[in-house]
Each structure stands twice: as C-alpha cells, then as structure tokens.
Design an enzyme around this catalytic site. Structure first.
Site, short mmCIF file in Angstrom:
data_model
loop_
_atom_site.label_atom_id
_atom_site.label_comp_id
_atom_site.label_asym_id
_atom_site.label_seq_id
_atom_site.Cartn_x
_atom_site.Cartn_y
_atom_site.Cartn_z
N CYS A 133 0.82 -1.22 0.00
CA CYS A 133 0.00 0.00 0.00
C CYS A 133 0.85 1.26 0.00
O CYS A 133 0.70 2.13 -0.84
CB CYS A 133 -0.94 0.00 1.20
N HIS A 134 1.75 1.37 0.98
CA HIS A 134 2.52 2.61 1.06
C HIS A 134 4.00 2.34 1.26
O HIS A 134 4.74 3.20 1.72
CB HIS A 134 1.97 3.50 2.18
#
Lengths: 169, 420
Positions: A133-134
């Site tokens: 995701c990040h």
C-alpha cells in the site's frame, strides 16, 4: 456581572446546568458505547491452529478476530539474520528474542502498522515482508525497517498447547 | 429581495400566505435580483442541487434492494445489477453520479477561488460550503464501502486506520469506529446508516448555504458590490432559470455519456472481487476525486504528520477568507493573483495524478514539491500578494465598462421601471 456578588440565583443556575450536563452525558454514553465491540465479537477471542504440516521457510495466514495472523516457521538463516541486527538500526527497537520466544516460530498480526494493509511474504529489502500500500519494509522478525509504518508488526498473545498446536488469544 | 411586501392575488392564496408565508418565499426566489453578468461558471450551484437530488432518489431506490450485511452485500449489489428491473441503470447513475457531483463541486469551488466569492461579506456561505464538501467526502467514502468488494474493504481499512495516528486514544477510536477488531459486519451496517443520513444533512446545509447567499446576493465576474434591484440586475426567473437549465442540459449529456458508454471507467476493477480480509490488492487507490489529498498523505514520511497534512489541506480552505488579504474579489482585476490561481489549478491536478501513481522515486519527489507548493500558496503567497499586488481599477458598476463610462440614462431608466 463580575462586579456583582454571587446570589442564590447564580448558585441555582450553576447547579441546574451541572445536573443537566450529567443527565446529557448519561444519555449520550450508551449511544456512543453501542458502537464498541459487542459481546459476540469479544467472544471470538481465541483461535487454535494446527501447525504440524508447516515446513521451515513457509508461512501460513490464519484469521483471528477478523485479522490475518502470520505464522512462520523460520529457517536458521532467517533466525540468524533477525538476531544479528543492532538495536540502534531499528525504528522500533525490539529484540528478536522477545518477539519469538521459540526462535523457529514467528507469530504476529499480519497487519501493517501504517494503515492496516496485509504485507506480502518474502518481499522487500530486508527479506521479510513488504506492504504494497505505502511501501513499508519489514525484516525476518517482522520489525519495521524502512517506510512510513511507525511500529513493528504486533505479536499477539499466544501459546503452544502442544507441539503441533498454537492457541492465539 | 424586493422592497415591496408581496400580496397573493387570489383570496385562498392570501388566506394561506397569512398563516404560512410560503408564497412570499416563492416570490422572493423568482423575483430575486441577480447580477446580469453571471457567466456559465455560476450555473454549477443549480447543477449541484440536481446532483444531490439525483443521489438521494437513486440512493433511496437502491436501498430497497441492497442488503447491508458482510455475507450478502456483495451478492445483493450483483442482484441489483442483474435481476432488479433497471437496477443496472439506477446503480450506474448513483455510482457515476458521485463522480459528477465532485466534478461539479470542484468547478464550483474553483469558480469561487477565481472570482473571490469567499471574501467579505460571503465568508459564512463559503464555510458552509466547505462543511458540505467534507460531508460529501464522508458520504462518498462510506458509499464506496457498501458493495463490499476488495477496494471497499481495503479502502475502509486504510481510511479508518488514519485515526490510529492520533496519539494515545487512536487505537481505541479505530476499534470504536469498527465495532470490532477489524473492518467487519458492524462496520458495514453503521456505514450504511451514516451513508443514508449524510445526504439529508447536506440538504439542510444547502438550504443554509442558499439562505446565506440571499443575504448579500450573488458575487459576479466583476466582483463589485451592486445595488439591488438596479440596472445591474435581472430577476432570477426567467433569466437565470433558463441559463441554469441550459447548462444543466449540457452537464447531463456528460453525465449520460458516463452512465451509458463508460459506466465503470471511473471505478476500479478490484471492486468486482468480493472483500477478502486476508489479501490486500496490490495497488490501493481511492476514487479520483480524493486523489490530491491522498498524494499529500503519502508525500509525508511520518504517519501522524501525513494525516495532519492531509486534513490541513482541506481545513485550510475554511480560513481562506482571512488568509487572502486582498480587498479586490475578482481575479480579472488582479493580474498577479490570476497567474498564481492557474498555478494552483495545475498544482492540484499534478497532485491528483501523483496520487494515482505508486509512491516512489520521481513520483514521490514531484508529489512532495506539489504538496509544499499547495501550502505555500495559501499560507504565504495569498497573504503577501494582497498587500503587494498592484490591481487594475474597478469599474463603478457592471454597466459602466459596457457603455464606456457614461451609462445611457434613458435605457437604464426604462430597464429599472421594467423591474419594478
């Protein structure tokens, strides 16, 4: 107003507001608290997992309280790698010895501490996990090494019921 | 507002109006003096009202078939798409309607930024508008969760986890929001409840937004205060009604294009996979209208500060009337502001693009520069510019520049008498 001496009436106003505020709070609290986990959710607090078929270097993911839990049977190299890391190199310093009491078994919530995604196995710059995701990188002990996540992946309360069974929760 | 007291013509009308002055209100709305130079950028208020009503009507009908349960939500949405009569149409209108709503609201907001509509005496209209915008984002986010697809589930997980950045109480707040230890059925049912509630809150705020607007009246492209009614105004009906109606038709063509020819182009394919708490999709992206803020969130390497930056980017708009020190409203008379305005537009578009790209390498660098510039615009450029800028002299009225500074009194008189 401030020049005046407090009167009986001022006392009555203050007392009425105070009682009113307590009454409002007493009504609001049940309405707020009903959103917290209910008894049926809390009742699902523990899960038993059979890990006899797990070979070294493999991970299984099980669901506990709606969250994925990683159970990894670590290889000797992974254990050595996790234990050789210096504490000052860690963002959230925790000894591997404390995270994995039995060094072969790493049990932790498979939830990235940034915003809750499930990190991917055997990925990332530190041979552990990588969150797509990040972009948080975790090492072979599930400790955060690089990226926006603030903490290591959480180790839940668990115990070996017998040699083949782990009870989580 | 017209100066004279309105008296209904019919006896029944007068009887009713004395008891509930609805006819006076209707008369106020039709006769309402509006600046005669409003351009098409001013038609988006009406378009937004249309969007809100469309979402409420399609939402109510969808709710007759949707089942808010973690085991059944995904299937009930497919049931709507395949079995319910015109279910596909209603759902595609609702899903694309959200995008159209945001498209219109962004044009509406940037119209306000260009013509300085947020400045005194219209600060309250502006702040109510920002609250509506925040509620729209909340409603859109919760609505996106309801189909219980992969993007629904993981979007909900990521966004609710933003609250875990709050020191000490963060984890407790997240558990409270979820009603459990992860996003699950209790989360879905409460999101459905709130998703149903918020549009009606927005409707109430829209009434206040328009009420507050009708106190000072519309701003206009020239941005000067005008007398009402005067030769600078026209009655709302029929002049503005026709213009708004035409713009709405044009807007509906764009809307219909998406609904009928590209109904899924603004969505994400992963949301047609049922929610799975064990697997996170490789690339989580919010809907397009939230991308600039998502880019700001990701461009800050610290979790708490990232969340703070993202929220500040929205809330900074609420104090904009006090950050912009210039007394001149319209960018037409502010040569420097006009340039900075277009740089800001480009900056927000760049942020939106970066929000859709992976947060790494050059993308991340550009996102960081664009984030810095976004705050620089509001916190430094606007306050300083208002004090330093040499503005172009304002005309005395809307009519003056058209008639070369000597208004034709005979013409103006004739128009005024018509209005009365």
């Amino acid at each position: 107003m401030s020049d005046k001496k407090p009167e009986r009436r001022d006392f009555l106003f203050t007392a009425s507001y105070a009682v009113g505020a307590v009454g409002v709070a007493a009504v609001v609290w049940p309405l707020v608290d009903q959103m917290n986990p209910d008894a049926s959710v809390k009742a699902l607090a523990s899960t038993e997992v059979d890990v006899s078929s797990l070979k070294p270097g493999n991970t299984i993911t099980v669901l506990w309280r709606g969250k994925p839990v990683f159970i990894r049977r670590r290889t000797q190299e992974e254990i050595a790698e996790a234990r050789s890391v210096k504490m000052e190199d860690l963002i959230h310093p925790e000894k591997d010895e404390d995270r994995a009491k039995n060094p072969e078994w790493l049990v932790m919530l498979g939830v990235c501490t940034h915003l809750g995604c499930v990190p991917l196995n055997d990925k990332g710059d530190y041979d552990g996990w990588f969150c797509p995701c990040h972009g948080s990188h975790y090492d072979t002990s599930g400790r955060i090494r690089k990226g926006p996540a603030p903490w290591n992946m959480e180790v839940p309360k668990y115990e070996f019921v017998n040699a083949n069974t782990i009870k989580i929760g | 507002m017209s100066d004279h007291e309105y008296i209904p013509k019919s006896k029944a009308g007068k009887w009713f109006n004395d008891r509930l002055p609805l006819l006076t209100l209707a008369n106020h709305l039709t006769d309402y003096p509006t600046p005669k130079n409003l351009n098409y950028w001013w038609t988006f208020g009406g378009i937004l009202t249309f969007c809100l009503i469309t979402q409420i009507v399609t939402g109510l009908t969808l709710a007759m078939h949707y089942i808010a349960h973690a085991d059944m939500a995904f299937e009930s949405v497919e049931h709507i798409m395949r079995d319910v009569n015109y279910g596909w149409l209603i759902r595609y209108i609702h899903a694309n309607g959200a995008s159209m709503f945001f498209l219109a609201v962004y044009i509406h907001i940037f119209r306000s930024l260009f013509y300085g509509s947020y400045k005194s005496p219209r600060e309250i209209i502006w702040i109510i508008g920002i609250i509506i915008y925040l509620l729209m984002m909340a409603a859109a986010f919760m609505g996106y969760v309801l189909p219980w697809g992969q993007m629904s589930f993981w979007g909900a997980t990521v966004i609710t986890n933003l609250f875990s950045a709050i020191p000490l109480v963060g984890e407790g707040i997240v558990t409270w929001l979820w009603g459990g230890y992860s996003v699950d059925n209790p989360t879905l049912t409460r999101f459905f409840t709130l998703h149903y509630l918020i549009p009606f809150l927005i409707l109430g705020l829209v009434v206040l937004h328009i009420w507050a607007l009708h106190v000072p009246g519309n701003n206009n492209p020239v941005g000067i205060d005008i007398k009402k009614p005067s030769k600078d105004t026209v009655p709302f009906h029929p002049y503005i009604v026709i213009k708004d109606g035409f713009a709405l038709l044009m807007f509906m063509i764009v809307f219909a294009f998406f609904v009928f020819y590209a109904p899924n182009i603004l969505g994400h394919a992963d949301n047609y996979i049922e929610a799975n708490p064990l697997v996170t999709p490789a690339h989580i992206v919010p809907e397009w209208y939230l991308l600039p803020f998502y880019a700001i969130l990701r461009s800050v390497p610290d979790k708490l500060l990232g969340v703070v930056a993202m929220l500040s980017a929205i809330l900074i708009l609420a104090v904009l009337p006090w950050l912009d020190t210039s007394k001149i409203r319209s960018a037409v008379f502010r040569p420097l502001y006009k340039q900075f305005y277009w740089i800001l537009v480009a900056d927000v578009l760049i942020l939106g693009y970066m929000g859709a790209m992976p947060a790494e390498g050059l993308y991340l660098l550009i996102a960081r520069v664009a984030t810095a510039y976004y705050f620089l615009h509001f916190l430094v450029i606007l306050p300083v510019l208002g004090l330093k800028e040499r503005t172009i002299p304002l005309p005395l009225s809307i009519t003056e520049p058209v008639l070369g500074g000597s208004p034709n009194m005979a013409m103006a008189k004739k128009k005024e008498s018509k209005l009365e």
